[in-house]
Design a protein around this motif. Structure first.
Motif, mmCIF file in Angstrom:
data_model
loop_
_atom_site.group_PDB
_atom_site.id
_atom_site.type_symbol
_atom_site.label_atom_id
_atom_site.label_comp_id
_atom_site.label_asym_id
_atom_site.label_seq_id
_atom_site.Cartn_x
_atom_site.Cartn_y
_atom_site.Cartn_z
ATOM 1 N N LYS A 119 1.762 -8.352 0.099
ATOM 2 C CA LYS A 119 2.595 -7.144 0.033
ATOM 3 C C LYS A 119 1.858 -5.905 0.552
ATOM 4 O O LYS A 119 2.355 -4.779 0.436
ATOM 5 N N GLY A 120 0.657 -6.113 1.108
ATOM 6 C CA GLY A 120 -0.095 -4.994 1.677
ATOM 7 C C GLY A 120 -0.945 -4.228 0.684
ATOM 8 O O GLY A 120 -1.429 -3.140 0.989
ATOM 9 N N VAL A 121 -1.136 -4.784 -0.519
ATOM 10 C CA VAL A 121 -1.939 -4.114 -1.534
ATOM 11 C C VAL A 121 -3.423 -4.391 -1.280
ATOM 12 O O VAL A 121 -3.825 -5.530 -1.044
ATOM 13 N N VAL A 122 -4.251 -3.326 -1.297
ATOM 14 C CA VAL A 122 -5.694 -3.481 -1.163
ATOM 15 C C VAL A 122 -6.274 -3.743 -2.550
ATOM 16 O O VAL A 122 -5.996 -3.005 -3.502
ATOM 17 N N ILE A 123 -7.079 -4.797 -2.667
ATOM 18 C CA ILE A 123 -7.609 -5.204 -3.972
ATOM 19 C C ILE A 123 -9.125 -5.105 -3.979
ATOM 20 O O ILE A 123 -9.802 -5.622 -3.091
ATOM 21 N N GLU A 124 -9.663 -4.411 -4.974
ATOM 22 C CA GLU A 124 -11.111 -4.320 -5.174
ATOM 23 C C GLU A 124 -11.420 -4.742 -6.603
ATOM 24 O O GLU A 124 -10.709 -4.345 -7.532
#
Length: 342
Positions: free
Chosen positions: A328-333
């Motif tokens: 969904k285009g979410v950046v995850i850190e």
């Protein structure tokens, strides 16, 4: 419009050579607003003074409008500086001169025709909203009004480029907002290219198209503002972002939550900030997300949303849920020891 290529600036002292700026390159396109941010001592004030050669670089090239400033004669440089306006943190107004005189005197010095000067004074005082203060003295003005006079003085030269040296750092938050709105208005209406330095991330957030992060005389990270806000790489950038978003969780708090799941920072850009993807994830997968902190930042050219979440569930199910978020285009850190030190 503004190009610095491998610019360095050294100062000699009794203790030896001090390199204030080290091998800095940047390019500001016509009509854009670029910001240089750094802590005190990072070298940003020296850098911006190299742009109009108030400080001559020790090495490197400075170009404005395709003219190489470091190769100009003194008279040629003075002529080119007419196309560069500059505003300062301390306003630099003459205390014994009226507002009108503070704007008029520099125009006389650069050779503007006498009949033209009153017209420019009226025009630019109206733009900054201080027409009624024409006959006032600086001591009769507020800090915000003084900065507006300084901006009118810079604009009255009708420059192509405006340099701002910590122009809002001495102002209260409300006045800062009004000055930033004014700079945006000037950029939009006149197409003036603006290069500013600041130690306030909010200034970058509000008006800049591109940002350079400076530390120890070097540019340690740069890019479009929305990129650096959504995924900062350097520790200095992350530290600045802490000042405007709830990015910090204690190491102890994170370690305790990790016993029962993953602790993550989710970053949403643009339209994704309005999508209920976390709710959809919880519905589709056997995981339990718990929001720890949340905020939305409105930038000049977009919107960034941040969520710090604790996701409890079986490792395989958590992995599937994260793959869903990435799709969904979410950046995850992941909050690890490195993030705990931010």
């Amino acid at each position: 419009m503004i190009q610095l290529e491998n610019v360095s600036k050294e100062f000699k002292s009794k203790k030896g050579v001090i390199r204030a700026v080290s091998d800095v390159s940047l390019h500001v396109k016509k009509g854009e607003i670029h910001g240089v941010i750094g802590y005190s001592g990072a070298g940003k004030s020296t850098l911006i003074r190299c742009v109009n050669l108030l400080e001559a670089p020790t090495a490197g090239k400075v170009r404005l409008n395709d003219r190489e400033f470091t190769e100009l004669s003194k008279s040629e440089l003075l002529e080119e500086r007419k196309n560069i306006g500059m505003i300062f943190q301390g306003f630099n107004l003459l205390r014994t001169a009226t507002v009108e005189e503070n704007i008029s005197i520099p125009l006389k010095l650069i050779g503007v025709e006498a009949a033209e000067i009153p017209k420019r004074v009226e025009k630019y005082l109206e733009i900054v909203g201080l027409t009624e203060k024409k006959n006032a003295y600086p001591a009769q003005l507020s800090g915000g009004q003084k900065q507006r006079v300084a901006i009118a003085r810079a604009l009255a030269q009708e420059p192509d480029v405006l340099l701002s040296d910590e122009a809002t750092s001495a102002l209260d938050p409300e006045t800062t907002e009004s000055i930033l709105d004014l700079l945006l208005k000037i950029n939009a209406e006149f197409g003036i290219t603006i290069l500013l330095i600041t130690h306030e991330m909010h200034v970058i957030q509000k008006i800049c198209d591109h940002v350079y992060v400076m530390d120890g005389g070097e540019i340690v990270e740069d890019g479009p503002v929305i990129d650096l806000f959504s995924k900062p790489q350097h520790k200095t950038t992350r530290s600045f972002l802490n000042t405007i978003s709830q990015r910090k969780l204690s190491k102890e708090f994170v370690a305790n939550l990790k016993k029962s799941g993953s602790v993550l920072r989710l970053t949403f850009r643009g339209e994704a900030t309005g999508d209920p993807v976390l709710a959809a994830m919880a519905k589709e997968f056997d995981v339990k997300p718990n929001i720890l902190t949340a905020n939305i930042m409105e930038l000049k050219n977009g919107v960034i949303g941040n969520l710090d979440v604790h996701i409890a569930g079986a490792k395989e199910e958590v992995g599937r849920s994260l793959a869903f978020l990435k799709s969904k285009g979410v950046v995850i850190e992941e909050w690890d020891d490195q993030y705990g030190k931010i």
